[in-house]
Scaffold this active site. Structure first.
Site, PDB file in Angstrom:
ATOM      1  N   ASN A  13       0.919  -1.143   0.000  1.00 27.86           N
ATOM      2  CA  ASN A  13       0.000   0.000   0.000  1.00 27.86           C
ATOM      3  C   ASN A  13       0.964   1.198   0.000  1.00 27.86           C
ATOM      4  O   ASN A  13       1.779   1.328   0.914  1.00 27.86           O
ATOM      5  CB  ASN A  13      -0.822  -0.059   1.298  1.00 27.86           C
ATOM      6  N   CYS A  75      -5.355   5.794   8.237  1.00 25.79           N
ATOM      7  CA  CYS A  75      -4.823   4.808   7.300  1.00 25.79           C
ATOM      8  C   CYS A  75      -3.794   3.965   8.046  1.00 25.79           C
ATOM      9  O   CYS A  75      -2.783   4.504   8.525  1.00 25.79           O
ATOM     10  CB  CYS A  75      -4.160   5.516   6.121  1.00 25.79           C
ATOM     11  N   GLY A  76      -4.034   2.676   8.160  1.00 26.89           N
ATOM     12  CA  GLY A  76      -3.154   1.815   8.957  1.00 26.89           C
ATOM     13  C   GLY A  76      -1.796   1.595   8.317  1.00 26.89           C
ATOM     14  O   GLY A  76      -0.753   1.760   8.970  1.00 26.89           O
ATOM     15  N   ASN A  77      -1.773   1.222   7.043  1.00 27.22           N
ATOM     16  CA  ASN A  77      -0.483   0.994   6.381  1.00 27.22           C
ATOM     17  C   ASN A  77       0.277   2.306   6.237  1.00 27.22           C
ATOM     18  O   ASN A  77       1.507   2.349   6.375  1.00 27.22           O
ATOM     19  CB  ASN A  77      -0.698   0.363   4.999  1.00 27.22           C
ATOM     20  N   ASN A 182     -15.253   1.480   2.936  1.00 23.68           N
ATOM     21  CA  ASN A 182     -14.288   0.552   2.346  1.00 23.68           C
ATOM     22  C   ASN A 182     -14.909  -0.838   2.446  1.00 23.68           C
ATOM     23  O   ASN A 182     -15.774  -1.080   3.302  1.00 23.68           O
ATOM     24  CB  ASN A 182     -12.977   0.596   3.119  1.00 23.68           C
ATOM     25  N   ARG A 201     -12.279   2.820  -0.677  1.00 20.97           N
ATOM     26  CA  ARG A 201     -12.887   4.127  -0.924  1.00 20.97           C
ATOM     27  C   ARG A 201     -11.754   5.138  -1.136  1.00 20.97           C
ATOM     28  O   ARG A 201     -10.724   5.063  -0.466  1.00 20.97           O
ATOM     29  CB  ARG A 201     -13.698   4.482   0.330  1.00 20.97           C
ATOM     30  N   CYS A 210      -4.903  -3.225   3.010  1.00 20.52           N
ATOM     31  CA  CYS A 210      -5.567  -2.129   3.715  1.00 20.52           C
ATOM     32  C   CYS A 210      -5.518  -2.449   5.209  1.00 20.52           C
ATOM     33  O   CYS A 210      -6.189  -3.379   5.685  1.00 20.52           O
ATOM     34  CB  CYS A 210      -7.011  -1.998   3.239  1.00 20.52           C
ATOM     35  N   THR A 212      -6.377  -0.769   8.140  1.00 21.83           N
ATOM     36  CA  THR A 212      -7.568  -0.602   8.983  1.00 21.83           C
ATOM     37  C   THR A 212      -8.637  -1.627   8.592  1.00 21.83           C
ATOM     38  O   THR A 212      -9.421  -2.068   9.447  1.00 21.83           O
ATOM     39  CB  THR A 212      -8.131   0.830   8.868  1.00 21.83           C
TER      40      THR A 212
HETATM   41  N1  LIG Z   1      -5.237   2.066   3.085  1.00 25.28           N
HETATM   42  C1  LIG Z   1      -5.699   2.436   4.362  1.00 25.28           C
HETATM   43  C2  LIG Z   1      -7.069   2.943   4.502  1.00 25.28           C
HETATM   44  C3  LIG Z   1      -7.261   4.271   3.856  1.00 25.28           C
HETATM   45  C4  LIG Z   1      -8.627   4.772   4.124  1.00 25.28           C
HETATM   46  C5  LIG Z   1      -9.449   5.047   2.948  1.00 25.28           C
HETATM   47  N2  LIG Z   1      -9.386   4.194   1.831  1.00 25.28           N
HETATM   48  C6  LIG Z   1     -10.850   5.527   3.272  1.00 25.28           C
HETATM   49  O1  LIG Z   1     -11.454   5.178   4.288  1.00 25.28           O
HETATM   50  O2  LIG Z   1     -11.378   6.316   2.471  1.00 25.28           O
HETATM   51  C7  LIG Z   1      -5.226   1.518   5.460  1.00 25.28           C
HETATM   52  O3  LIG Z   1      -4.199   0.864   5.307  1.00 25.28           O
HETATM   53  O4  LIG Z   1      -5.828   1.461   6.520  1.00 25.28           O
END
Ligand SMILES: N[C@H](CCC[C@H](N)C(=O)O)C(=O)O
Length: 271
Positions: A13, A75-77, A182, A201, A210, A212
């Site tokens: 990511n 965003c976790g990553n 998401n 999303r 992803c 989270t």
């Molecule tokens: N890639 C992310 C999440 C991004 C959040 C996003 N996609 C949203 O909620 O609009 C993760 O590693 O947690």
């Protein structure tokens, strides 16, 4: 103005990181879209700006802009990449806190050069819900917000799923309006082991991981499949992420996302 950036990835990511502590850059959505464009720009799922905290409760603050030009709360990553980026610039910053749109998040060094993020406590958890999809008028779905909203659909085989078309249908479903969600397709692959594919999303395609979303999948598995901490999760990139958590039966706390974060290259952009 020429601005230095660092391109990073966490479980594939990927993000553009900019030290904005002194620069005070405010990117327009058009600039962010251009920087993230994989043909016209650097290419990334989003941009992370390292900024000074606005409170004395956290060490730093970030601004997270996705590749569609909109900001997102968490965003976790990206948080793991942010942890590595701050540490690379300030060697004494192994462990620190930073403000996000979802509250204060903390970063800690983990074994094997991995980074651990303490995610916001999950909220709005809704299990055993159903939504009408074209394939099934009563599709079982779970939901959790682990900093950002996540729908969770359990499937027998994640590799057999058309993540983009099904994911998009759920993402824009009026059940999740107006903010959307998401979408994570989750397969149980063993005791305390999942495989997850995610439609994101803001990126509006499947991403290779992803963080989270993985955390949201794990806490639903704790309730629906008696999963206990730690849980290992295989993501589309082939990487494995680990989630640890405390669970008193009603509330999840100390949800940690543990995994890799790496600098891929550095450069300069015109902003
Ligand atoms: N890639 C992310 C999440 C991004 C959040 C996003 N996609 C949203 O909620 O609009 C993760 O590693 O947690």
């Amino acid at each position: 103005m020429k601005v230095p950036f660092t391109k990073m990835q966490g479980a594939a990511n990927d993000f553009v990181l900019i030290d904005n502590r002194m620069l005070s850059i405010v990117l327009t959505p058009e600039q962010a879209i251009r920087i993230c464009d994989r043909y016209r720009g650097v290419g990334a799922a989003g941009i992370l700006l390292w900024e000074k905290s606005t409170t004395n409760l956290a060490d730093w603050k970030w601004t997270f802009i996705q590749c569609d030009g909109d900001t997102a709360a968490m965003c976790g990553n990206g948080a793991r990449c942010f942890g590595k980026f701050v540490h690379t610039n300030l060697q004494n910053q192994d462990d620190f806190t930073f403000e996000t749109g979802a509250g204060i998040v903390s970063i800690a060094a983990a074994p094997n050069n991995y980074i651990s993020v303490t995610l916001p406590n999950p909220k709005d958890v809704k299990l055993h819900d159903t939504i009408a999809l074209s394939s099934n008028p009563a599709t079982p779905v779970h939901f959790a917000n682990t900093g950002v909203p996540h729908a969770i659909l359990y499937v027998d085989d994640v590799n057999a799923i058309d993540v983009v078309s099904l994911g998009r249908e759920v993402r824009y479903h009026n059940h999740y309006a107006p903010h959307g969600t998401n979408v994570n397709f989750v397969q149980i692959i063993g005791p305390n082991q999942l495989a997850v594919r995610s439609y994101e999303r803001g990126v509006e395609v499947e991403t290779l991981a992803c963080g989270t979303g993985v955390a949201a999948a794990v806490i639903t598995a704790a309730r629906t499949h008696q999963f206990t901490s730690p849980v290992r999760v295989q993501v589309a990139s082939g990487d494995e992420l680990e989630i640890t958590f405390d669970d008193d039966g009603t509330q999840f706390t100390n949800v940690h996302l543990i995994g890799p974060a790496e600098i891929t290259f550095t450069g300069e952009i015109d902003v």
